[in-house]
Design a protein around this motif. Structure first.
Motif, PDB file in Angstrom:
ATOM      1  N   LEU A  87       0.823  -1.210   0.000  1.00  0.00           N
ATOM      2  CA  LEU A  87       0.000   0.000   0.000  1.00  0.00           C
ATOM      3  C   LEU A  87       0.855   1.257   0.000  1.00  0.00           C
ATOM      4  CD1 LEU A  87      -2.932  -0.738   2.501  1.00  0.00           C
ATOM      5  CD2 LEU A  87      -2.924  -0.931   0.012  1.00  0.00           C
ATOM      6  N   GLY A  91       1.007   3.796  -3.007  1.00  0.00           N
ATOM      7  CA  GLY A  91       0.535   5.132  -2.671  1.00  0.00           C
ATOM      8  C   GLY A  91       1.542   6.232  -2.915  1.00  0.00           C
ATOM      9  N   ASN A  96      -0.544   6.266  -8.862  1.00  0.00           N
ATOM     10  CA  ASN A  96      -1.690   5.997  -7.992  1.00  0.00           C
ATOM     11  C   ASN A  96      -2.293   7.313  -7.511  1.00  0.00           C
ATOM     12  OD1 ASN A  96      -3.540   4.570  -6.394  1.00  0.00           O
ATOM     13  ND2 ASN A  96      -2.240   4.823  -4.614  1.00  0.00           N
ATOM     14  N   CYS A 100      -8.879   4.200  -3.635  1.00  0.00           N
ATOM     15  CA  CYS A 100      -9.498   2.874  -3.603  1.00  0.00           C
ATOM     16  C   CYS A 100     -10.932   2.999  -4.094  1.00  0.00           C
ATOM     17  CB  CYS A 100      -9.461   2.355  -2.166  1.00  0.00           C
ATOM     18  SG  CYS A 100     -10.470   0.890  -1.878  1.00  0.00           S
ATOM     19  N   ARG A 165      -4.796   4.537   1.286  1.00  0.00           N
ATOM     20  CA  ARG A 165      -5.299   4.583  -0.093  1.00  0.00           C
ATOM     21  C   ARG A 165      -5.904   5.951  -0.424  1.00  0.00           C
ATOM     22  NH1 ARG A 165      -3.910   1.112  -3.864  1.00  0.00           N
ATOM     23  NH2 ARG A 165      -5.980   0.811  -4.649  1.00  0.00           N
TER      24      ARG A 165
END
Length: 192
Positions: A87, A91, A96, A100, A165
């Protein structure tokens, strides 16, 4: 553009999932979906009945993909460490920026009684159940004290995972994301 019978249904759902993930349900237009899937509006409606139904299928697909990261049979503490390392790594990259899809949906639909809100809540709880299962295995294997409150630890991990997230949508600082993970993992004696 392809006709409804000339496409791979799963591929269309995956393409729609990416659009919904980036723009949300309400921010996604049929034109966006047509462009992403290379299907005509009528073909999309014939194949998926409605934008909402396509969204639900995309959300289910996201849940299935996420489930591939759930605990299997390995050291539970190592699994939790790897889970949060992943994660933090994801992240802290510029790629990203969408967060989520489950949490995005929870936030977009709030407390309404839609199918999307209900499904996002189920998927959110599924992540929590994965943590509880992992913690239970850790306790059974004596990697975690018998007196440890597994439900409290579950909530701690769940909040941290979704926080990472969501925060990573605008904050790419790896140190900050690691701090969130390490605060949640501290009672387990784990650091990422």
């Amino acid at each position: 553009m392809a006709r409804a019978s000339d496409f791979d249904r799963d591929e269309v759902i995956l393409k729609a999932m990416e659009v919904f993930w980036e723009k949300g349900f309400h921010g996604t237009s049929m034109s966006d979906l047509m462009e992403a899937t290379d299907l005509h509006k009528g073909s999309l409606y014939n194949a998926f009945e409605s934008k909402e139904n396509l969204f639900l299928l995309a959300l289910e697909k996201y849940g299935d993909v996420s489930k591939s990261n759930f605990y299997k049979d390995e050291c539970p503490m190592l699994y939790l460490k790897k889970f949060f390392q992943r994660l933090v790594k994801q992240g802290s990259t510029d790629k990203n920026y969408k967060g989520c899809l489950v949490m995005n949906t929870c936030l977009e639909f709030g407390q309404d009684k839609s199918k999307a809100q209900k499904l996002s809540k189920v998927l959110y709880e599924r992540v929590g159940d994965n943590f509880l299962h992992t913690l239970t295995i850790a306790q059974e294997r004596e990697k975690l004290e018998k007196k440890a409150n597994l439900n409290d630890l579950r909530e701690r991990l769940l909040v941290a995972a979704f926080s990472i997230r969501e925060i990573s949508k605008f904050q790419k600082d790896k140190v900050i994301l690691k701090n969130i993970a390490n605060n949640a993992l501290e009672p387990l004696g784990i650091r990422v």
